[in-house]
Design a protein around this motif. Sequence first.
Motif, PDB file in Angstrom:
ATOM      1  N   ARG A   1       0.833  -1.216   0.000  1.00 62.65           N
ATOM      2  CA  ARG A   1       0.000   0.000   0.000  1.00 62.65           C
ATOM      3  C   ARG A   1       0.860   1.256   0.000  1.00 62.65           C
ATOM      4  N   GLU A   2       1.941   1.227   0.782  1.00 69.30           N
ATOM      5  CA  GLU A   2       2.806   2.410   0.879  1.00 69.30           C
ATOM      6  C   GLU A   2       3.609   2.628  -0.399  1.00 69.30           C
ATOM      7  N   MET A   3       3.898   1.548  -1.144  1.00 68.09           N
ATOM      8  CA  MET A   3       4.616   1.613  -2.413  1.00 68.09           C
ATOM      9  C   MET A   3       5.953   2.325  -2.287  1.00 68.09           C
ATOM     10  N   ASN A   4       6.608   2.148  -1.163  1.00 67.56           N
ATOM     11  CA  ASN A   4       7.901   2.789  -0.947  1.00 67.56           C
ATOM     12  C   ASN A   4       8.927   2.269  -1.946  1.00 67.56           C
ATOM     13  N   GLY A   5       9.472   3.169  -2.742  1.00 73.32           N
ATOM     14  CA  GLY A   5      10.501   2.801  -3.707  1.00 73.32           C
ATOM     15  C   GLY A   5      10.001   2.252  -5.025  1.00 73.32           C
ATOM     16  N   PHE A   6       8.679   2.059  -5.164  1.00 78.44           N
ATOM     17  CA  PHE A   6       8.139   1.455  -6.394  1.00 78.44           C
ATOM     18  C   PHE A   6       8.916   0.177  -6.721  1.00 78.44           C
ATOM     19  N   ARG A   7       9.089  -0.675  -5.713  1.00 84.33           N
ATOM     20  CA  ARG A   7       9.928  -1.857  -5.863  1.00 84.33           C
ATOM     21  C   ARG A   7       9.317  -2.834  -6.876  1.00 84.33           C
ATOM     22  N   ASN A   8      10.086  -3.118  -7.927  1.00 80.81           N
ATOM     23  CA  ASN A   8       9.698  -4.069  -8.985  1.00 80.81           C
ATOM     24  C   ASN A   8       8.422  -3.655  -9.711  1.00 80.81           C
ATOM     25  N   ALA A   9       8.178  -2.362  -9.796  1.00 84.53           N
ATOM     26  CA  ALA A   9       6.936  -1.864 -10.396  1.00 84.53           C
ATOM     27  C   ALA A   9       6.989  -1.900 -11.923  1.00 84.53           C
ATOM     28  N   VAL A  10       5.850  -2.243 -12.530  1.00 81.82           N
ATOM     29  CA  VAL A  10       5.639  -2.040 -13.961  1.00 81.82           C
ATOM     30  C   VAL A  10       5.278  -0.571 -14.157  1.00 81.82           C
ATOM     31  N   MET A  11       5.967   0.085 -15.090  1.00 77.82           N
ATOM     32  CA  MET A  11       5.781   1.534 -15.255  1.00 77.82           C
ATOM     33  C   MET A  11       5.159   1.842 -16.617  1.00 77.82           C
ATOM     34  N   ALA A  12       3.992   2.450 -16.589  1.00 77.52           N
ATOM     35  CA  ALA A  12       3.279   2.850 -17.804  1.00 77.52           C
ATOM     36  C   ALA A  12       2.191   3.849 -17.392  1.00 77.52           C
ATOM     37  N   PRO A  13       1.844   4.783 -18.221  1.00 76.94           N
ATOM     38  CA  PRO A  13       2.291   5.041 -19.587  1.00 76.94           C
ATOM     39  C   PRO A  13       3.541   5.918 -19.693  1.00 76.94           C
ATOM     40  N   TRP A  14       4.262   6.123 -18.589  1.00 74.98           N
ATOM     41  CA  TRP A  14       5.609   6.674 -18.667  1.00 74.98           C
ATOM     42  C   TRP A  14       6.440   5.984 -17.588  1.00 74.98           C
ATOM     43  N   SER A  15       7.769   6.053 -17.749  1.00 75.15           N
ATOM     44  CA  SER A  15       8.599   5.213 -16.899  1.00 75.15           C
ATOM     45  C   SER A  15       9.498   5.969 -15.929  1.00 75.15           C
ATOM     46  N   ASN A  16       9.581   7.268 -16.023  1.00 72.95           N
ATOM     47  CA  ASN A  16      10.454   7.984 -15.099  1.00 72.95           C
ATOM     48  C   ASN A  16       9.622   8.936 -14.251  1.00 72.95           C
ATOM     49  N   ARG A  17       9.743  10.211 -14.486  1.00 72.87           N
ATOM     50  CA  ARG A  17       8.984  11.220 -13.751  1.00 72.87           C
ATOM     51  C   ARG A  17       8.791  12.426 -14.646  1.00 72.87           C
ATOM     52  N   LEU A  18       7.827  13.264 -14.308  1.00 68.20           N
ATOM     53  CA  LEU A  18       7.482  14.420 -15.131  1.00 68.20           C
ATOM     54  C   LEU A  18       7.821  15.690 -14.381  1.00 68.20           C
ATOM     55  N   ARG A  19       8.525  16.584 -15.026  1.00 70.68           N
ATOM     56  CA  ARG A  19       8.890  17.852 -14.388  1.00 70.68           C
ATOM     57  C   ARG A  19       7.625  18.630 -14.005  1.00 70.68           C
ATOM     58  N   ASP A  20       7.489  18.901 -12.697  1.00 72.21           N
ATOM     59  CA  ASP A  20       6.317  19.602 -12.148  1.00 72.21           C
ATOM     60  C   ASP A  20       5.009  18.852 -12.405  1.00 72.21           C
ATOM     61  N   GLY A  21       5.110  17.559 -12.751  1.00 71.09           N
ATOM     62  CA  GLY A  21       3.904  16.777 -13.000  1.00 71.09           C
ATOM     63  C   GLY A  21       3.180  17.170 -14.267  1.00 71.09           C
ATOM     64  N   LYS A  22       3.897  17.791 -15.225  1.00 72.71           N
ATOM     65  CA  LYS A  22       3.276  18.269 -16.456  1.00 72.71           C
ATOM     66  C   LYS A  22       4.003  17.697 -17.670  1.00 72.71           C
ATOM     67  N   TYR A  23       3.292  17.618 -18.798  1.00 71.01           N
ATOM     68  CA  TYR A  23       3.917  17.250 -20.056  1.00 71.01           C
ATOM     69  C   TYR A  23       3.134  17.879 -21.196  1.00 71.01           C
ATOM     70  N   SER A  24       3.798  17.985 -22.344  1.00 69.86           N
ATOM     71  CA  SER A  24       3.152  18.541 -23.543  1.00 69.86           C
ATOM     72  C   SER A  24       3.107  17.476 -24.620  1.00 69.86           C
ATOM     73  N   PHE A  25       1.968  17.415 -25.314  1.00 74.38           N
ATOM     74  CA  PHE A  25       1.792  16.437 -26.383  1.00 74.38           C
ATOM     75  C   PHE A  25       0.921  17.037 -27.463  1.00 74.38           C
ATOM     76  N   GLN A  26       1.450  17.065 -28.678  1.00 76.24           N
ATOM     77  CA  GLN A  26       0.757  17.608 -29.847  1.00 76.24           C
ATOM     78  C   GLN A  26       0.198  19.001 -29.580  1.00 76.24           C
ATOM     79  N   GLY A  27       1.044  19.829 -28.982  1.00 73.39           N
ATOM     80  CA  GLY A  27       0.710  21.229 -28.794  1.00 73.39           C
ATOM     81  C   GLY A  27      -0.154  21.548 -27.582  1.00 73.39           C
ATOM     82  N   ARG A  28      -0.488  20.540 -26.782  1.00 74.21           N
ATOM     83  CA  ARG A  28      -1.312  20.765 -25.599  1.00 74.21           C
ATOM     84  C   ARG A  28      -0.548  20.358 -24.349  1.00 74.21           C
ATOM     85  N   THR A  29      -0.714  21.123 -23.273  1.00 74.51           N
ATOM     86  CA  THR A  29      -0.054  20.821 -22.002  1.00 74.51           C
ATOM     87  C   THR A  29      -1.039  20.148 -21.054  1.00 74.51           C
ATOM     88  N   TYR A  30      -0.590  19.070 -20.431  1.00 75.08           N
ATOM     89  CA  TYR A  30      -1.400  18.315 -19.479  1.00 75.08           C
ATOM     90  C   TYR A  30      -0.754  18.415 -18.091  1.00 75.08           C
TER      91      TYR A  30
END
Length: 249
Positions: free
Chosen positions: A67-96
């Motif tokens: 439940r605590e998911m400390n360290g994301f140990r052995n986690a499957v990562m999708a739909p992205w695998s690292n981290r997002l700067r400020d929790g935001k991303y841009s795709f096809q001209g739109r920011t999410y």
Amino acid sequence: MSFETWTLKAGEDSVSIAKIGATVLDWQVEDHFQDISDFPLPPDGAYPLKQRKIHVLDGYRDAQEAREMNGFRNAVMAPWSNRLRDGKYSFQGRTYDFAGKTVGGPLALHGLVADQPFELVEAGEDFLRAKIQVPKLEAYPFEVEVEVTYRLCADPHRLSLDIVARNNGEADAPITLGWHPYLVCQAGSAETTKITVPSQVRIQTDKNLIPKPGIKGFSTQAYPVTLVHRRDIDWGMTSLVAEDEVATA
């Protein structure tokens, strides 16, 4: 959170996988070693072989840790695998903007499926296939399905993971996939463990472990990379060199 698990077996080896996140909890292999505790040397000149279980991966030990998911140990990562700067991303001209509303917090670590239940599609004694629909959010409004396949082999000891994403929508969807294995230091500690990685390129990151933009995010390095007497290993590496289609660390 449900702690239902699935178990794979191959020979004397076994893998335990949680339904939540399709997360590996434990991978045990059977090791044969010579017992030299009996002296003197046996008449035939050979010490007897004994067996022992080795834990290869360090996973969550109980439902509370899961439940605590400390360290994301052995986690499957999708739909992205690292981290997002400020929790935001841009795709096809739109920011999410996830606005800190994911299990990964402000940096939206490691995608959207690590805390979600997978559906078992097919299973045998030494393999399983499971899938999940990536949760649709305002910041990820795409029809993406992720399928994982685990296969266990005892000779040689090998656990393989295939991750496939399918876009079931009509529009393009942004996607990256990854896995986050936690290896047990068989030598007892990080300082006494030697790791060799067949990588030619290291990912250069900022203080938040987010890759630097453009060419600054990559640097060549001597191949293979050997890490020993280190406690600060939190690197990204790429351009792996494979032999017989397998890159072995």
